[in-house]
Design a protein around this motif. Structure first.
Motif, PDB file in Angstrom:
ATOM      1  N   LEU A 265       0.812  -1.217   0.000  1.00  0.00           N
ATOM      2  CA  LEU A 265       0.000   0.000   0.000  1.00  0.00           C
ATOM      3  C   LEU A 265       0.845   1.266   0.000  1.00  0.00           C
ATOM      4  CD1 LEU A 265      -2.816  -1.057   2.500  1.00  0.00           C
ATOM      5  CD2 LEU A 265      -3.125  -0.444   0.112  1.00  0.00           C
ATOM      6  N   ASP A 266       2.121   1.147  -0.300  1.00  0.00           N
ATOM      7  CA  ASP A 266       3.011   2.302  -0.244  1.00  0.00           C
ATOM      8  C   ASP A 266       2.583   3.411  -1.200  1.00  0.00           C
ATOM      9  OD1 ASP A 266       4.450   0.902   1.602  1.00  0.00           O
ATOM     10  OD2 ASP A 266       6.075   0.325   0.232  1.00  0.00           O
ATOM     11  N   VAL A 267       1.864   3.069  -2.263  1.00  0.00           N
ATOM     12  CA  VAL A 267       1.485   4.093  -3.244  1.00  0.00           C
ATOM     13  C   VAL A 267       0.259   4.886  -2.807  1.00  0.00           C
ATOM     14  CG1 VAL A 267       2.470   2.819  -5.170  1.00  0.00           C
ATOM     15  CG2 VAL A 267       0.079   2.439  -4.558  1.00  0.00           C
ATOM     16  N   VAL A 268      -0.396   4.467  -1.718  1.00  0.00           N
ATOM     17  CA  VAL A 268      -1.583   5.170  -1.228  1.00  0.00           C
ATOM     18  C   VAL A 268      -1.166   6.163  -0.150  1.00  0.00           C
ATOM     19  CG1 VAL A 268      -3.860   4.924  -0.170  1.00  0.00           C
ATOM     20  CG2 VAL A 268      -2.998   3.146  -1.697  1.00  0.00           C
ATOM     21  N   GLN A 269      -1.651   7.396  -0.257  1.00  0.00           N
ATOM     22  CA  GLN A 269      -1.350   8.383   0.768  1.00  0.00           C
ATOM     23  C   GLN A 269      -1.875   7.903   2.122  1.00  0.00           C
ATOM     24  OE1 GLN A 269      -2.721  12.333  -0.172  1.00  0.00           O
ATOM     25  NE2 GLN A 269      -2.133  12.160  -2.331  1.00  0.00           N
ATOM     26  N   LYS A 270      -1.058   8.061   3.151  1.00  0.00           N
ATOM     27  CA  LYS A 270      -1.450   7.573   4.473  1.00  0.00           C
ATOM     28  C   LYS A 270      -2.756   8.200   4.939  1.00  0.00           C
ATOM     29  CE  LYS A 270       3.137   6.299   6.162  1.00  0.00           C
ATOM     30  NZ  LYS A 270       4.164   6.512   7.215  1.00  0.00           N
ATOM     31  N   SER A 271      -3.004   9.441   4.552  1.00  0.00           N
ATOM     32  CA  SER A 271      -4.218  10.118   4.988  1.00  0.00           C
ATOM     33  C   SER A 271      -5.464   9.507   4.362  1.00  0.00           C
ATOM     34  CB  SER A 271      -4.149  11.606   4.619  1.00  0.00           C
ATOM     35  OG  SER A 271      -4.033  11.763   3.206  1.00  0.00           O
ATOM     36  N   ARG A 272      -5.280   8.675   3.302  1.00  0.00           N
ATOM     37  CA  ARG A 272      -6.420   8.089   2.608  1.00  0.00           C
ATOM     38  C   ARG A 272      -6.614   6.602   2.919  1.00  0.00           C
ATOM     39  NH1 ARG A 272      -8.398  11.604  -0.906  1.00  0.00           N
ATOM     40  NH2 ARG A 272      -7.076  13.266  -1.730  1.00  0.00           N
ATOM     41  N   LEU A 273      -5.761   6.031   3.757  1.00  0.00           N
ATOM     42  CA  LEU A 273      -5.812   4.584   3.949  1.00  0.00           C
ATOM     43  C   LEU A 273      -7.086   4.113   4.632  1.00  0.00           C
ATOM     44  CD1 LEU A 273      -2.141   3.636   4.859  1.00  0.00           C
ATOM     45  CD2 LEU A 273      -3.423   3.059   2.801  1.00  0.00           C
ATOM     46  N   GLY A 274      -7.635   4.886   5.558  1.00  0.00           N
ATOM     47  CA  GLY A 274      -8.827   4.432   6.275  1.00  0.00           C
ATOM     48  C   GLY A 274      -8.492   3.254   7.167  1.00  0.00           C
ATOM     49  N   GLU A 275      -9.477   2.420   7.422  1.00  0.00           N
ATOM     50  CA  GLU A 275      -9.276   1.259   8.284  1.00  0.00           C
ATOM     51  C   GLU A 275      -8.788   0.079   7.458  1.00  0.00           C
ATOM     52  OE1 GLU A 275     -12.726   0.301  10.496  1.00  0.00           O
ATOM     53  OE2 GLU A 275     -12.901   2.260  11.430  1.00  0.00           O
ATOM     54  N   VAL A 276      -7.495  -0.118   7.443  1.00  0.00           N
ATOM     55  CA  VAL A 276      -6.927  -1.279   6.753  1.00  0.00           C
ATOM     56  C   VAL A 276      -6.013  -1.983   7.748  1.00  0.00           C
ATOM     57  CG1 VAL A 276      -5.526  -2.075   4.833  1.00  0.00           C
ATOM     58  CG2 VAL A 276      -6.975  -0.069   4.552  1.00  0.00           C
ATOM     59  N   PRO A 277      -6.305  -3.200   8.206  1.00  0.00           N
ATOM     60  CA  PRO A 277      -7.459  -4.008   7.779  1.00  0.00           C
ATOM     61  C   PRO A 277      -8.773  -3.521   8.386  1.00  0.00           C
ATOM     62  CG  PRO A 277      -6.321  -5.094   9.571  1.00  0.00           C
ATOM     63  CD  PRO A 277      -5.500  -3.879   9.228  1.00  0.00           C
ATOM     64  N   TRP A 278      -9.883  -4.009   7.869  1.00  0.00           N
ATOM     65  CA  TRP A 278     -11.180  -3.647   8.414  1.00  0.00           C
ATOM     66  C   TRP A 278     -11.316  -4.233   9.804  1.00  0.00           C
ATOM     67  CZ3 TRP A 278     -14.643  -4.909   3.598  1.00  0.00           C
ATOM     68  CH2 TRP A 278     -14.520  -3.852   2.692  1.00  0.00           C
ATOM     69  N   ARG A 279     -11.604  -3.371  10.746  1.00  0.00           N
ATOM     70  CA  ARG A 279     -11.676  -3.774  12.148  1.00  0.00           C
ATOM     71  C   ARG A 279     -12.780  -4.807  12.365  1.00  0.00           C
ATOM     72  NH1 ARG A 279     -11.861   1.392  15.285  1.00  0.00           N
ATOM     73  NH2 ARG A 279      -9.796   1.516  14.345  1.00  0.00           N
ATOM     74  N   GLY A 280     -12.432  -5.900  13.010  1.00  0.00           N
ATOM     75  CA  GLY A 280     -13.417  -6.896  13.409  1.00  0.00           C
ATOM     76  C   GLY A 280     -13.796  -7.907  12.350  1.00  0.00           C
ATOM     77  N   ILE A 281     -13.342  -7.712  11.103  1.00  0.00           N
ATOM     78  CA  ILE A 281     -13.773  -8.636  10.055  1.00  0.00           C
ATOM     79  C   ILE A 281     -13.034  -9.959  10.141  1.00  0.00           C
ATOM     80  CG2 ILE A 281     -13.767  -9.033   7.558  1.00  0.00           C
ATOM     81  CD1 ILE A 281     -14.502  -6.213   7.130  1.00  0.00           C
ATOM     82  N   ARG A 282     -11.751  -9.909  10.481  1.00  0.00           N
ATOM     83  CA  ARG A 282     -10.936 -11.131  10.425  1.00  0.00           C
ATOM     84  C   ARG A 282     -11.541 -12.253  11.252  1.00  0.00           C
ATOM     85  NH1 ARG A 282      -6.262 -12.217   8.571  1.00  0.00           N
ATOM     86  NH2 ARG A 282      -5.659 -13.478  10.341  1.00  0.00           N
ATOM     87  N   LYS A 283     -12.058 -11.953  12.424  1.00  0.00           N
ATOM     88  CA  LYS A 283     -12.591 -13.023  13.256  1.00  0.00           C
ATOM     89  C   LYS A 283     -13.941 -13.540  12.752  1.00  0.00           C
ATOM     90  CE  LYS A 283     -13.689  -9.514  16.674  1.00  0.00           C
ATOM     91  NZ  LYS A 283     -13.702  -9.078  18.034  1.00  0.00           N
ATOM     92  N   ARG A 284     -14.510 -12.884  11.741  1.00  0.00           N
ATOM     93  CA  ARG A 284     -15.784 -13.343  11.197  1.00  0.00           C
ATOM     94  C   ARG A 284     -15.602 -14.102   9.878  1.00  0.00           C
ATOM     95  NH1 ARG A 284     -19.602  -8.068  11.976  1.00  0.00           N
ATOM     96  NH2 ARG A 284     -21.216  -9.605  11.572  1.00  0.00           N
ATOM     97  N   VAL A 285     -14.403 -14.126   9.374  1.00  0.00           N
ATOM     98  CA  VAL A 285     -14.166 -14.717   8.058  1.00  0.00           C
ATOM     99  C   VAL A 285     -14.047 -16.230   8.166  1.00  0.00           C
ATOM    100  CG1 VAL A 285     -12.550 -14.863   6.143  1.00  0.00           C
ATOM    101  CG2 VAL A 285     -13.052 -12.656   7.174  1.00  0.00           C
ATOM    102  N   GLY A 286     -14.754 -16.937   7.298  1.00  0.00           N
ATOM    103  CA  GLY A 286     -14.654 -18.386   7.219  1.00  0.00           C
ATOM    104  C   GLY A 286     -13.906 -18.801   5.970  1.00  0.00           C
ATOM    105  N   PRO A 287     -13.743 -20.063   5.721  1.00  0.00           N
ATOM    106  CA  PRO A 287     -13.004 -20.521   4.547  1.00  0.00           C
ATOM    107  C   PRO A 287     -13.714 -20.151   3.254  1.00  0.00           C
ATOM    108  CG  PRO A 287     -14.115 -22.358   5.620  1.00  0.00           C
ATOM    109  CD  PRO A 287     -14.269 -21.172   6.514  1.00  0.00           C
ATOM    110  N   ALA A 288     -12.923 -19.794   2.231  1.00  0.00           N
ATOM    111  CA  ALA A 288     -13.493 -19.436   0.935  1.00  0.00           C
ATOM    112  C   ALA A 288     -13.012 -20.397  -0.115  1.00  0.00           C
ATOM    113  CB  ALA A 288     -13.106 -18.016   0.556  1.00  0.00           C
TER     114      ALA A 288
END
Length: 288
Positions: A265-288
């Motif tokens: 993500l080095d090419v994205v301005q830090k002020s534009r990154l937002g929530e990366v990773p999305w908070r709370g999503i990882r523990k809800r993710v199942g196998p794809a």
């Protein structure tokens, strides 16, 4: 034994009796419109009486195919859809001509979603669910996108991403997928969502966030379907790869391009990154 004889179903119409055909993910004839990137080569072989040399390189999107579609769908509505959509793809991929009409955009967006769904089935895992294919088949005349699916496009400098990228996740039993591919000067980015209530929320959030990374560059073709003229700034190859790998970043993975090189993500301005990773999503993710 052929695939149809084995009783497998067509991904779209679910017939088990129709003859299967080798369906290219992206129409092979497009090679003439969008020559392969110079950094890509394909199967190369040279033989003599004494030796044979074979080299392999990353695959082009025009080489990707599967046998999951019946001949009636392939030569029928899918073929007509491509005939309708490809003039828009070629015009945008060359950055020629005026903005497409709403009708042209509707066909292009529906085509992009259908091809993205097929693209997921060339991966080992993360296949778009049957409900998405059923929805596309049901809407093959109206060309209404399955709920939650979003199509973005952006002008880009030539980028070696011709096999495309695909990431998927199952979040609280809802499917979320992302497919991106480049054609000439065009990046096509497709978010896929199942009918689960959360899926559409995540795709809407993802499309909004990646547009925020590169403001004024990515254009939501659908469901907005509004004619638009591109901004003068083109994505750089590094930016195009970030946009094409966005779901991986949102889920706190470490995406790589088709050559195995990490994408950052080095090419994205830090002020534009937002929530990366999305908070709370990882523990809800199942196998794809």
């Amino acid at each position: 034994m052929t695939e149809s004889e084995s009783g497998s179903r067509c991904l779209f119409c679910c017939t088990t009796s129709g003859k299967r055909t080798r369906e290219h993910v992206w129409r092979n004839a497009l090679r003439e419109q969008f020559p392969p990137a110079s950094s890509l080569t394909f199967w190369e072989s040279s033989a003599s009486l004494s030796r044979e040399l074979v080299q392999t390189r990353p695959i082009s999107q025009f080489d990707m195919a599967l046998n999951g579609v019946c001949s009636d769908c392939n030569s029928g509505w899918l073929n007509r859809l491509e005939d309708d959509a490809l003039p828009t793809l070629i015009s945008l991929g060359r950055m020629e001509g005026g903005p497409p009409t709403r009708e042209q955009l509707r066909s292009f967006a529906f085509w992009a979603v259908v091809r993205a769904m097929i693209r997921t089935h060339t991966s080992m895992a993360g296949h778009a669910p049957a409900s998405l294919f059923a929805s596309a088949y049901k809407n093959r005349v109206s060309q209404v996108l399955p709920s939650g699916c979003i199509v973005l496009v952006a002008p880009t400098q030539p980028v070696a991403m011709e096999a495309g990228t695909h990431q998927s996740a199952v979040i609280d039993s809802g499917y979320v997928g992302h497919v991106a591919v480049s054609f000439g000067l065009l990046l096509v980015s497709v978010f896929l969502a199942s009918h689960h209530p959360l899926s559409g929320q995540f795709t809407a959030r993802g499309a909004k966030q990646v547009r925020g990374w590169f403001p004024g560059t990515l254009w939501e073709v659908a469901p907005a379907c509004a004619p638009h003229r591109f901004a003068p700034r083109y994505l750089t190859p590094a930016e195009a790869k970030v946009a094409g790998s966005c779901l991986g970043f949102f889920l706190d993975n470490s995406p790589c391009d088709q050559f195995g090189t990490p994408v950052t993500l080095d090419v994205v301005q830090k002020s534009r990154l937002g929530e990366v990773p999305w908070r709370g999503i990882r523990k809800r993710v199942g196998p794809a």
